[in-house]
Structure formats: structure tokens, C-alpha cells
Scaffold this motif. Sequence first.
Motif, short mmCIF file in Angstrom:
data_model
loop_
_atom_site.label_atom_id
_atom_site.label_comp_id
_atom_site.label_asym_id
_atom_site.label_seq_id
_atom_site.Cartn_x
_atom_site.Cartn_y
_atom_site.Cartn_z
N TYR A 46 0.84 -1.20 0.00
CA TYR A 46 0.00 0.00 0.00
C TYR A 46 0.88 1.25 0.00
N GLY A 49 2.30 2.40 -3.35
CA GLY A 49 1.36 3.16 -4.17
C GLY A 49 1.18 4.58 -3.67
N SER A 52 4.50 6.68 -4.29
CA SER A 52 4.72 7.07 -5.68
C SER A 52 3.74 8.16 -6.11
N ASN A 53 2.52 8.09 -5.59
CA ASN A 53 1.52 9.12 -5.89
C ASN A 53 1.97 10.47 -5.36
N CYS A 80 -2.01 2.44 -15.57
CA CYS A 80 -2.98 1.75 -14.71
C CYS A 80 -3.34 0.38 -15.28
N SER A 83 -0.57 -1.93 -14.32
CA SER A 83 -0.70 -2.18 -12.89
C SER A 83 -1.75 -3.25 -12.59
N ARG A 99 1.93 -1.48 -7.76
CA ARG A 99 1.41 -0.41 -6.90
C ARG A 99 2.08 0.93 -7.26
N ALA A 102 0.45 2.12 -10.35
CA ALA A 102 -0.90 2.60 -10.03
C ALA A 102 -0.84 4.00 -9.42
N GLY A 103 0.15 4.25 -8.55
CA GLY A 103 0.29 5.58 -7.98
C GLY A 103 0.60 6.63 -9.02
#
Length: 277
Positions: A46, A49, A52-53, A80, A83, A99, A102-103
Motif C-alpha cells: 500500500y 502506491g 509514488s503518488n 494503470c 498495474s 502499486r 498505479a500511484g
Amino acid sequence: PAFRLFQRQFLLGYLPALAADWLQGPLLFQLLQRRGFLRSQIAALYSCGFASNVAFGLVSGVFVDRLGRKKSCVLSSGLCSVSCVLQLSHDFLALAAGRVLAGLGTSLLFSAFESWYIHEHLERHDFPAEWIPDTFSRVALWNSGLAVAAGLVAELVAERLALGSVAPFLVAVPFLVLSGIFAGKNWDENYGKSRPCGKACGEGLRGLLSEPRALLLGLVQALVESILLIFAFLWTPVLEPHGIPLGIAFSGFTAASATGSALFRRGVTGRLRLQPL
């Protein structure tokens, strides 16, 4: 009529990406848990993600302006999609890479699309600025409905398909592909001002420090977001032992959030005329 056509073109490209984003939320913890990972390992995934976001969010505005906003929207869909496919893996590093992607993709999702729209609305089509809220109110309404539906769909496909908890991620891929193809074929490219990353970040920091209320608002928002991220990690292990369908619970959470937003709008614009602090 020209504005409605332009608005529809934007929604047809943006809403599938939002639907795909919501589909990835309800069963992520369950998926990782059933792969045999410890809770500490799931927390690390978690965090990959989230980190990186946050990290990419510092430079995403400059990146989008330089690369091109349409290209950034297509890139978001591609990141995405990869991911989601990586969620098929049982390897920790592959899942961590998923993840991170995704971020990055989510950071672009919530910056590139809206930036593209505002530039096209004002600069290319020269529509009145007062019409922009109409589009984003429609996005908010659709987004709420998609969030509720995503939980139900995730629960349905996880139960009906042999793939189990990974099924919602695979269902999200066609929506992402649709969004990327539609934006790539039907949208015009636009760019922002080319600025050095350090200068852009410095301007933002000076703006925060020179306006205490903006800094306070940022701190409050950061605390609220941190609470939501902790909640996103904890709600599955709390509810799952009681046999509560996770997709249904997710839909309930998002429906409650949408109801709260509606009550807030009614409170500040209706008869009560409440004023936010």
C-alpha cells in the motif's frame, strides 16, 4: 449545442478511467491477503502506491505541461492497465511495481484530464469560464454513481468468475483501454507553459508560506487524506472476519460519502446558507 458536444467528448474519455479506478479499490487487501502476504507486507505494498503518488504529484503538473495533456491522459490509462495486469502475479516485487505504476497513473488521472479540459474549454473553444462548473458537477455526479456501482460489480465478478479477488482488476482493464483509445483518437493535444521543475515547486512553496490560510488549508487537507488512507488499509481486515461482503460495504461507504457531499452543497446553497469555516 457545441458546448454540449465538447462536454460529452470529455466525459466519454474521462468517466471510463474513473470507473476503472474505483474498481481497483474494494478487494485489493483481500487479494493480497489471499496471496499469503503478511499484514506488514501488505502495508508495504500500500505504501508503495501512496508514496509514488505523493512523490510524482510534486512534479506531475510540470510533467503534464511538457509531455502534452492528451498524451498524459493516454499514459495514465496505460500505466494503470499494466498495474492491473501485474496483480495476477504472486511475486512481491512484481506487485510492488504494480502499486508504484498505479500511484503514477492515478496522479496523472487526477491532474491531466482536468487540465486538458480547462485549456480546451477556455483557449481552443473560447466557451465562457462560468460554464466550467457545469462540467465538473456532472463529473462529480457520475463519479459518485460509478463509485457505488464499482463495489457492486467488484463483488459480483469476484463471486462469479473463477479468478476471485483479482477479477475486478481485470475488468478494469477494458475501461482503461477504452479511455486511452477514445482520448487518443478524439481529443486534440495541448501543452502548458514550459517551466523548470524547481522553479514551479519554488513558486508553489512561496505561495503557501505567503498565505497562512492556504498553508492551514493544506495542512488540514493533508490530515484528512492521511485518515482516509489509514481507513483504506484497515477497513477490510476489520469487516472481513464478520463475513460482510466487501464490495457491498465499499458501495455503502461511497454512497455515504456522496450523500455527505450532497448535504454540504444543499447546506451552503439552499435555504440554510451555511458558511464553511
